[in-house]
Each structure stands twice: as C-alpha cells, then as structure tokens.
Write an enzyme that holds these catalytic residues in place. Structure first.
Site, short mmCIF file in Angstrom:
data_model
loop_
_atom_site.label_atom_id
_atom_site.label_comp_id
_atom_site.label_asym_id
_atom_site.label_seq_id
_atom_site.Cartn_x
_atom_site.Cartn_y
_atom_site.Cartn_z
N ARG A 86 1.13 -1.49 0.41
CA ARG A 86 -0.22 0.07 0.14
C ARG A 86 1.04 1.34 0.31
O ARG A 86 1.93 1.11 0.80
CB ARG A 86 -0.60 0.39 1.02
CG ARG A 86 -1.60 1.05 1.58
CD ARG A 86 -3.02 0.91 0.91
NE ARG A 86 -3.51 1.54 0.82
CZ ARG A 86 -5.48 2.40 0.55
NH1 ARG A 86 -5.12 1.36 -1.03
NH2 ARG A 86 -5.98 2.38 0.76
N THR A 102 -10.10 0.12 -10.28
CA THR A 102 -9.21 -0.70 -9.06
C THR A 102 -9.10 -2.16 -9.76
O THR A 102 -9.99 -1.82 -11.01
CB THR A 102 -9.39 -1.09 -7.70
OG1 THR A 102 -9.41 0.33 -7.06
CG2 THR A 102 -8.92 -1.96 -6.76
N THR A 130 -4.32 -0.43 -7.34
CA THR A 130 -4.89 0.68 -7.80
C THR A 130 -4.35 1.59 -8.05
O THR A 130 -3.45 2.04 -6.86
CB THR A 130 -6.57 0.45 -6.71
OG1 THR A 130 -7.44 1.65 -6.97
CG2 THR A 130 -5.79 1.00 -5.12
N ASN A 169 -6.64 3.98 -7.22
CA ASN A 169 -7.04 4.72 -5.78
C ASN A 169 -8.68 5.04 -6.94
O ASN A 169 -9.39 3.73 -7.59
CB ASN A 169 -7.39 5.64 -5.96
CG ASN A 169 -8.87 6.12 -4.61
OD1 ASN A 169 -9.32 5.33 -4.15
ND2 ASN A 169 -9.06 7.06 -4.00
N ASP A 200 -7.89 8.12 1.05
CA ASP A 200 -8.32 7.05 1.07
C ASP A 200 -8.15 7.53 2.55
O ASP A 200 -8.66 6.50 3.99
CB ASP A 200 -7.54 5.76 1.00
CG ASP A 200 -8.55 5.35 -0.03
OD1 ASP A 200 -10.31 5.48 -1.08
OD2 ASP A 200 -8.16 4.14 -0.62
N SER A 223 -9.98 -0.43 1.36
CA SER A 223 -11.12 -1.74 1.37
C SER A 223 -10.74 -3.15 0.87
O SER A 223 -12.25 -4.00 0.55
CB SER A 223 -12.81 -1.26 1.15
OG SER A 223 -12.65 -0.03 1.32
N GLY A 248 -13.60 -1.64 -6.78
CA GLY A 248 -15.22 -1.14 -6.40
C GLY A 248 -15.04 -0.25 -5.02
O GLY A 248 -16.76 0.42 -4.49
N GLY A 249 -13.98 0.19 -4.48
CA GLY A 249 -13.83 1.02 -3.23
C GLY A 249 -14.21 0.72 -2.23
O GLY A 249 -14.25 -0.97 -1.65
O1 DON Z 1 -8.06 1.06 -1.49
C1 DON Z 1 -9.06 1.19 -1.64
O2 DON Z 1 -9.94 0.97 -0.57
C2 DON Z 1 -9.16 1.97 -2.61
N1 DON Z 1 -8.21 2.91 -2.76
C3 DON Z 1 -9.83 0.92 -3.87
C4 DON Z 1 -10.38 2.43 -5.08
C5 DON Z 1 -11.89 1.45 -5.69
O3 DON Z 1 -11.79 0.19 -5.87
C6 DON Z 1 -12.02 2.45 -7.00
N2 DON Z 1 -12.81 1.20 -7.43
N3 DON Z 1 -13.07 0.52 -8.41
#
Ligand code: DON
Length: 571
Positions: free
Chosen positions: A108, A383, A401, A403, A425, A455, A475-476
């Site tokens: 990360r 992502t 990702t 983001n 985030d 997430s 999917g955030g």
């Molecule tokens: O780490 C995370 O939870 C977010 N940065 C993930 C972002 C994401 O999944 C965007 N989408 N589809």
C-alpha cells in the site's frame, strides 16, 4: 474526471426510491453469465485480455504463479492504464503449495514525510477536494514496484527481466486500444487533460482520445520499465525513474521526496483468518479493512439459516444489510494503519463479538442510523483484481489500484507513470466522507509514513486444508460486500462461480443509510425490504470479481462481465 463529473455521471445512484420499483422485475432477472473457463493445470483471471495471456504464457513456460502474477501486474500497468499501475499500490495474498503457507504482502502507498493531518483542510475548515484528489499532493508514495519485485524475489523462479519483458514490449510497440479502454478514455478526456504528460500519452494533438483499434504506444513508460528491469526496484526508489518523479513533484508542489522513495518498504503481514460453515477464510489484514470486515460479517451471518432463507430473497437481504451496517460502522471508528494506532482485530473478528452484534439485529425492522453521509459515488473500473494459480497449487490473488480511474489523472513527466490519489483514502477530517462516502476518524488520520485505510479484499477460501475459491474485486467501499456475496453465493447458495459472479449485488455501508441494489432484484424482495424500513437506491454495477474455483472438473476461472475486456484463461 472531476468530482462534479463523478456526481453528474452517477446521479441515478441518488434517484428517489420510486425509481427502484421501475428497475426491479417480478422475477429476478439474471444478468448474462460470464464464460466459465475450465482448465486442468493453471489459470489466470485478470481485468484485461492481453495481460491474462502474458500470465498464461509464463505458466506454460514453466514459471510459477508468482512469476505469472508479477508479469500480469507489470503488463496491466501498460494495458489497463485506468487501474493497472506502477504509480499506485495494493495487496497480494499468496498461498505456497510447498509448505502450505499463506502470506499477506502489503504494498500500500504511504503518506510522504512532509504530509500532515490537516493538509487537505482549507481555511474555512472544509476539505479541499481538488487538492486531495486531483493534484500532486493526492499521491501517496507508490508501493507497486516494490511489492511486485519483493514477491518475485522471494517466491518467484524467474528474473525480473524475464517477467517484465512482455510489459516492456507492450509499452514500446504499443497495442490496439480495446473498446473498453476507448470508452474510458472518452469519458475521462478532461480528467486526463490535467497534466501535459497524461494528455500527451492518452490524447491526440487535437485533444481527442485514442479510439478502439488505434495503437497506443507508451515510450516513456517503456523507459521506466526498462530501468526497473535492468536495475531492480531501486531504479524507482531513488534511481533514474524516482528522480524524474521527484523533479515533477517539485515542479508542481507535490510532497514525495527522494527520501520518501528510498524509505518505502513493502511489508509482510499476518493474514486474518476466520471460519464460515466449515470453510477457512484467509484474507488481508489492516491497513486493509477488507479481511477484518469480511470475517466479521460472515461471523454474524453464520447465525442465520441463509441457504434456507434463499438467495436474494427479502429476509436474506434484510439480514445482510443489517450485518453490513454494523461492520461499516466499526470500520469508521477502529480501522487504520496498525503501525500507527492499534486496531482491535481479534475483537472485531471474534465470534463472541459477532454474537453480541447479532443480538441487536431486529429481524423485523431496519435499525435506524443517525445522520446522513455525503458520498461521491464512483464507477467500478478504477481498481483491478487478478487471480493466478499454477500447476503446483501456488495461488496469487492480488488487488492493486491508483484509487480513481487513471488515479489523479496526472502522469509524472518523463516516466509515463500515472500517479495515484490514494491520499483521499485517509480521513482528511474526522467525520467528513471520502470519495466512497466512507467516514473515519483518528485511526485513519493522515500522518507521515502512514498507510491510508483500504477496502481491498483479496481472499482465499479453504475447506479441509484444500483451496476452494480465490477471489477479490475493485469497487471502493463496495469491495468488501462484493467479496462477501461471492463467498455467500458459493458457500451458502451452492452456485458455481459464473452464477455467483453474475448474481445481482447489494451494498450497505452504514453511512449514508442507503441500500444500494443492482438491477435484477425481484419486486417481492424490494417490497419486503422497503417494508422493513430500508431505503433502496438503484446502483450502477458494483464490483468486478475475477475468481478461480477448484472443482472436481478442474480449475474454473471467471472474469466478471461488469467490466468489459477481462479474460479468464487456463492451460
Ligand atoms: O484502497 C481502497 O479501498 C480504494 N482506494 C480502492 C478504490 C477502488 O476500488 C476504486 N474502484 N473501483
């Protein structure tokens, strides 16, 4: 893609309840099932077909799952520029067939040393979204190159040069832009117009985006990849590539310094483990919230006869919603980088705590939640998750990702590398929702060197010590609930992974108090849920699960059709 565009593009997420009744049908409508690919030896499932083929070729040549996964990771940085990356970060979960060990690799991003708790709060006390999401300040120190190189050096069998060769070729010689990528480029013309370097790569001279079939060459990215292949990750973390990134940061008021890059380390973490109806779940620990809340939700759900209540029936969905609310409420309070403040993981994933939470769930009514949030929704192509399995039984399941789609939209000049906007985030201010509507507090406040809460939920499910399912999703905030539903569909409802992937999804994240549902929910279920007091909202497709399942017929791979262009291929 500005915040306004995101709002505008997804207005329908906030459509009034009425709209839902026009979207549901008398009977559940199946979405098209994705192709179910069966193979005897190995499998690669990724969000982009060229990258999947790169991985399968490595497996065919005798490389192991880690070699193939690292090759896929570098290839996606070229062929899936909206999410694949060198300038972002992620989480890799590995299972080694030799000793049966499961490993959680955290690569990360980290906050730069010069970051500070209120760096995105302006004079009026509001969060400055432009700076938090669309500027050089929004980038955390990228972890992808270090993470992929670490995995290869410790668990792979081939050299970095070998596994990076396909990515270098794809960047140098180019590839025909797919329909899926052309569509995203067209949507994000303004977002990619943010830096001269990104314009130069993804748009023509007249500012029109590359179209399907046109050849996209990325010579600067090829240069960066070649430096890394020749000198190893140090080319990025302080060497020629890093120096260009830092020069670009300095020109644009960014914070990432050469020292930040030199200090970056991927970290091995202890995976979180849980049990669900005779299965063992192995998943990502903090600074991802994914594994903890996946297990917490499964613990609560285990107390209910989910299979008997039925898939996507009202009573099942009511219980799932109540369970999700409680997990996401805990997320907002307790979750963050465990190296900065302790996260009560043991408590959160204990079945005794789940028993207590379950007692407060009212089977008859939705539990009210105080105060609305203020989410900026998202689209689910930002992502990416890939899963690789080899002949020996090694498994890599990886989510990484930038983001947002194309990250901050900014390419670091001379490197071809899109920068992440992962700083968003963090909780920029206690209680103020981030782009996914997620709220947080001190546990996820910005601090130098700290990793923003994620997430991302790569996961492996075992039964009697043997792998059953490996999956994960973008999917955030919806990642954790997407993965939850994949597991429930397979374990509770006995679906194969094509059906499990196609099934309509739902999501609740405590704040705001809304139950997002994809199309395909039956009108009976929707009526039932509304009667219980849930506030239904029709959702754009949620998550993109790329999964492998072990069956008596062999390995089964499925690429989720919610994003075009993915491919499952076996050998
Ligand atoms: O780490 C995370 O939870 C977010 N940065 C993930 C972002 C994401 O999944 C965007 N989408 N589809």
């Amino acid at each position: 893609m500005t915040a306004k565009d995101i709002f505008g593009g997804l207005k329908h997420l906030f459509a009034p309840l009425l709209l839902v009744s026009s979207l549901v049908s008398a009977e559940p409508v199946g979405r098209d099932e994705p192709p179910l690919v069966v193979a005897p030896h190995g499998m690669v499932v990724s969000g982009e077909a060229l990258a999947t083929r790169v991985g399968v070729n490595i497996l065919r040549r005798g490389g192991n799952a880690i070699d193939a996964a690292v090759a896929v990771g570098f290839a996606l940085a070229v062929t899936l520029p909206d999410a694949g990356n060198l300038g972002g970060g992620g989480f890799m979960l590995l299972h080694l067939a030799g000793n049966g060990e499961s490993i959680a690799l955290d690569y990360r991003e980290t906050a730069p040393a010069a970051a500070s708790e209120h760096m995105f709060v302006d004079n009026s006390g509001a969060v400055d979204i432009q700076r938090a999401r669309f500027s050089h300040l929004s980038a955390g120190v990228p972890g992808t190159v270090a993470g992929l190189a670490y995995a290869l050096a410790h668990y792979g069998s081939l050299s970095l040069k070998d596994v990076m060769a396909p990515a270098i070729r794809l960047a140098e010689e180019g590839y025909p832009v797919s329909g899926a990528l052309a569509e995203l480029l067209l949507k994000d013309v303004r977002h990619l117009g943010r830096s001269a370097a990104s314009r130069h790569i993804f748009l023509h001279e007249d500012a029109s985006p590359y179209k399907a079939g046109e050849r996209l060459r990325q010579p600067d990215l090829a240069w960066s990849l070649r430096q890394i292949a020749a000198q190893g990750p140090k080319a990025f973390y302080g060497g020629a590539v890093g120096q260009r990134i830092v020069a670009d940061m300095m020109r644009h008021g960014g914070l990432i310094s050469l020292n930040d890059l030199k200090q970056y380390r991927p970290l091995l973490r202890t995976p979180v483990r849980g049990h669900y109806r005779g299965h063992e779940i192995i998943a990502m620990p903090p600074p991802s919230s994914g594994g903890v809340h996946l297990i917490q939700m499964l613990n609560m759900l285990e107390g209910y006869p989910i299979a008997r209540l039925g898939h996507n029936n009202g009573p099942t969905l009511h219980l799932m919603t109540e369970v999700m609310k409680r997990a996401y409420a805990d997320r907002s309070r307790y979750l963050g980088d465990p190296d900065f403040s302790p996260v009560p993981v043991r408590g959160l994933i204990s079945s005794a705590y789940a028993d207590v939470l379950r007692q407060a769930i009212d089977p008859e009514h939705a539990t009210p939640v105080d105060g609305p949030g203020n989410p900026i929704p998202y689209e689910s192509a930002e992502t990416t998750h890939f899963t690789v399995v080899d002949r020996a039984g090694n498994i890599v399941t990886n989510t990484y990702t930038l983001n947002f789609r194309f990250g901050s939209g900014i390419v670091s000049a001379g490197t071809g590398i899109l920068l992440n906007n992962e700083m968003d985030d963090f909780s920029a201010r206690a209680g103020v929702p981030n782009a996914y509507g997620l709220v947080g507090g001190r546990a996820n406040a910005i601090a130098p060197g700290k990793r923003p809460l994620s997430s991302m939920t790569p996961v492996i499910v075992f039964r009697d010590g043997r792998p059953v399912l490996a999956t994960g999703s973008p999917g955030g905030s919806r990642i954790i609930t997407t993965v939850l539903q994949m597991l429930m569909n397979v374990i509770d409802h006995g679906m194969n992974i094509a059906a499990a992937t196609a099934a309509s999804r739902m999501h609740h994240q405590w704040r705001p108090d809304k139950l997002w549902v994809e199309t395909g929910l039956s009108s009976a279920a929707a009526k039932f849920l509304k009667k219980k007091g849930h506030r239904l909202i029709s959702a754009a497709p949620m998550g993109v699960a790329n999964s492998v399942m072990w069956t008596d017929e062999g390995l089964q791979g499925v690429a989720d059709l919610r994003r075009r262009g993915g491919l499952a291929q076996g050998y």
